[in-house]
Motif scaffolding. Structure first.
Motif, PDB file in Angstrom:
ATOM      1  N   VAL A 198       0.848  -1.188   0.000  1.00 35.33           N
ATOM      2  CA  VAL A 198       0.000   0.000   0.000  1.00 35.33           C
ATOM      3  C   VAL A 198       0.884   1.238   0.000  1.00 35.33           C
ATOM      4  O   VAL A 198       2.033   1.210   0.460  1.00 35.33           O
ATOM      5  N   GLY A 199       0.353   2.326  -0.520  1.00 33.94           N
ATOM      6  CA  GLY A 199       1.092   3.578  -0.572  1.00 33.94           C
ATOM      7  C   GLY A 199       0.994   4.343   0.731  1.00 33.94           C
ATOM      8  O   GLY A 199       0.001   4.245   1.464  1.00 33.94           O
ATOM      9  N   GLU A 200       2.018   5.105   1.025  1.00 35.40           N
ATOM     10  CA  GLU A 200       2.017   5.931   2.240  1.00 35.40           C
ATOM     11  C   GLU A 200       0.833   6.875   2.277  1.00 35.40           C
ATOM     12  O   GLU A 200       0.316   7.209   3.341  1.00 35.40           O
ATOM     13  N   SER A 201       0.383   7.333   1.091  1.00 40.25           N
ATOM     14  CA  SER A 201      -0.720   8.290   1.006  1.00 40.25           C
ATOM     15  C   SER A 201      -1.984   7.651   0.460  1.00 40.25           C
ATOM     16  O   SER A 201      -2.847   8.344  -0.095  1.00 40.25           O
ATOM     17  N   ALA A 202      -2.128   6.333   0.603  1.00 42.87           N
ATOM     18  CA  ALA A 202      -3.261   5.622   0.026  1.00 42.87           C
ATOM     19  C   ALA A 202      -4.582   6.192   0.519  1.00 42.87           C
ATOM     20  O   ALA A 202      -4.729   6.573   1.685  1.00 42.87           O
ATOM     21  N   SER A 203      -5.557   6.240  -0.393  1.00 40.85           N
ATOM     22  CA  SER A 203      -6.900   6.686  -0.052  1.00 40.85           C
ATOM     23  C   SER A 203      -7.895   5.700  -0.616  1.00 40.85           C
ATOM     24  O   SER A 203      -7.583   4.910  -1.507  1.00 40.85           O
ATOM     25  N   THR A 213      -6.568   4.410   7.014  1.00 37.25           N
ATOM     26  CA  THR A 213      -5.152   4.700   6.822  1.00 37.25           C
ATOM     27  C   THR A 213      -4.464   3.471   6.243  1.00 37.25           C
ATOM     28  O   THR A 213      -5.024   2.369   6.250  1.00 37.25           O
ATOM     29  N   SER A 214      -3.233   3.653   5.763  1.00 36.71           N
ATOM     30  CA  SER A 214      -2.473   2.518   5.246  1.00 36.71           C
ATOM     31  C   SER A 214      -2.287   1.466   6.323  1.00 36.71           C
ATOM     32  O   SER A 214      -2.423   0.253   6.070  1.00 36.71           O
ATOM     33  N   ALA A 215      -1.971   1.912   7.539  1.00 38.02           N
ATOM     34  CA  ALA A 215      -1.767   0.978   8.644  1.00 38.02           C
ATOM     35  C   ALA A 215      -3.044   0.206   8.966  1.00 38.02           C
ATOM     36  O   ALA A 215      -3.002  -1.013   9.213  1.00 38.02           O
ATOM     37  N   GLN A 216      -4.201   0.891   8.945  1.00 44.79           N
ATOM     38  CA  GLN A 216      -5.465   0.220   9.237  1.00 44.79           C
ATOM     39  C   GLN A 216      -5.798  -0.800   8.166  1.00 44.79           C
ATOM     40  O   GLN A 216      -6.270  -1.901   8.459  1.00 44.79           O
ATOM     41  N   LYS A 217      -5.564  -0.433   6.924  1.00 44.87           N
ATOM     42  CA  LYS A 217      -5.850  -1.351   5.821  1.00 44.87           C
ATOM     43  C   LYS A 217      -5.018  -2.631   5.961  1.00 44.87           C
ATOM     44  O   LYS A 217      -5.552  -3.750   5.846  1.00 44.87           O
ATOM     45  N   LEU A 218      -3.743  -2.485   6.248  1.00 41.52           N
ATOM     46  CA  LEU A 218      -2.882  -3.651   6.391  1.00 41.52           C
ATOM     47  C   LEU A 218      -3.236  -4.460   7.630  1.00 41.52           C
ATOM     48  O   LEU A 218      -3.163  -5.693   7.628  1.00 41.52           O
ATOM     49  N   ALA A 219      -3.640  -3.791   8.692  1.00 48.23           N
ATOM     50  CA  ALA A 219      -4.049  -4.496   9.911  1.00 48.23           C
ATOM     51  C   ALA A 219      -5.290  -5.338   9.651  1.00 48.23           C
ATOM     52  O   ALA A 219      -5.390  -6.487  10.120  1.00 48.23           O
ATOM     53  N   ASP A 220      -6.245  -4.791   8.907  1.00 49.58           N
ATOM     54  CA  ASP A 220      -7.477  -5.521   8.599  1.00 49.58           C
ATOM     55  C   ASP A 220      -7.182  -6.769   7.767  1.00 49.58           C
ATOM     56  O   ASP A 220      -7.692  -7.864   8.060  1.00 49.58           O
TER      57      ASP A 220
END
Length: 263
Positions: A198-203, A213-220
């Motif tokens: 994922v990108g640092e500025s992913a939307s 956020t990128s971190a939330q997306k990866l955590a999910d």
């Protein structure tokens, strides 16, 4: 028009891959895109996957599937159709976890497909959507981390890809949400190596996933997919184009890691 649907989207990534990394790479056109034409019809991830299956089989060895953004359901359908031909999966800029679990509204799908995208209204909408002014504005607002990333090469390729109006059926199918259903079961059932970039500025691409956020997306995704590998790299929503070298390096490093024999 239709980011990731034409193989040209991957040109910069492939150039970086050939320059610095290992292994052959192939970027096919999806059904209804590039050189692969289709007639007027609703296209779904299943139909796109069925069209790709023969090309995957021709490789005569399991492949690493690299999929961009909202095309993730196509890769999941392809894994279901030909599991023996799929060695691993790389999800580049996947939609938010909630988006991948939300079916599209059937009423809205019908309204868009029959009310907007057919006949004269569809042709007029297509002419409006492929204007350089719109494509430039949309790309800066929704796709790229930095405005200067939306260069003339990007705009020229979008113009070329949309020159044949028959490609509108693939784009309209995506816009109408025919790629949307609950894919949580398929994602949880993955038993092959999976990498999420994922990108640092992913939307997000919808209201339900826009604030992730990128971190939330990866955590999910990490909570659902056993053994998921993940990485955040510079960029926003079109990493193979705007961060080609970083994307290629991250994928190559991961492939080498999962291919290395255990000590």
């Amino acid at each position: 028009v239709g980011v990731g649907l034409s193989h040209h989207f991957w040109d910069r990534f492939i150039s970086c891959w050939h320059d610095r990394h290992h292994g052959a790479v192939m970027a096919p056109d999806l059904l209804g895109c590039g050189a692969v034409r289709t007639t007027e019809r609703c296209l779904t991830p299943r139909l796109w996957a069925e069209a790709l299956r023969p090309q995957l089989k021709q490789l005569n060895q399991p492949a690493v599937l690299v999929v961009q953004g909202g095309s993730l359901p196509i890769a999941l359908e392809l894994i279901n159709l030909a599991p023996e031909a799929c060695a691993a999966l790389v999800m580049v800029g996947p939609p938010g976890w909630r988006v991948m679990g939300e079916p599209a509204n059937p009423w809205l799908q019908r309204l868009l497909w029959w009310g907007l995208f057919q006949g004269l209204s569809g042709r007029l909408f297509w002419r409006w959507a492929r204007r350089e002014a719109f494509l430039s504005s949309f790309s800066r607002k929704e796709l790229f981390a930095e405005p200067e990333g939306v260069d003339q090469e990007w705009l020229d390729q979008l113009r070329q890809d949309s020159a044949d109006s028959s490609t509108r059926w693939a784009v309209f199918s995506f816009l109408a949400g025919f790629w949307r259903r609950n894919y949580h079961k398929e994602l949880r059932a993955l038993h092959l190596p999976v990498l999420a970039l994922v990108g640092e500025s992913a939307s997000g691409i919808s209201r339900s996933g826009r604030r992730d956020t990128s971190a939330q997306k990866l955590a999910d995704y990490g909570a659902a997919i056993n053994g998921l590998s993940s990485r955040v790299i510079p960029g926003r929503n079109v990493l193979p184009y705007e961060s080609s070298a970083a994307t290629a390096s991250a994928i190559d490093e991961w492939i080498q890691n999962i291919s290395a024999p255990n000590p």
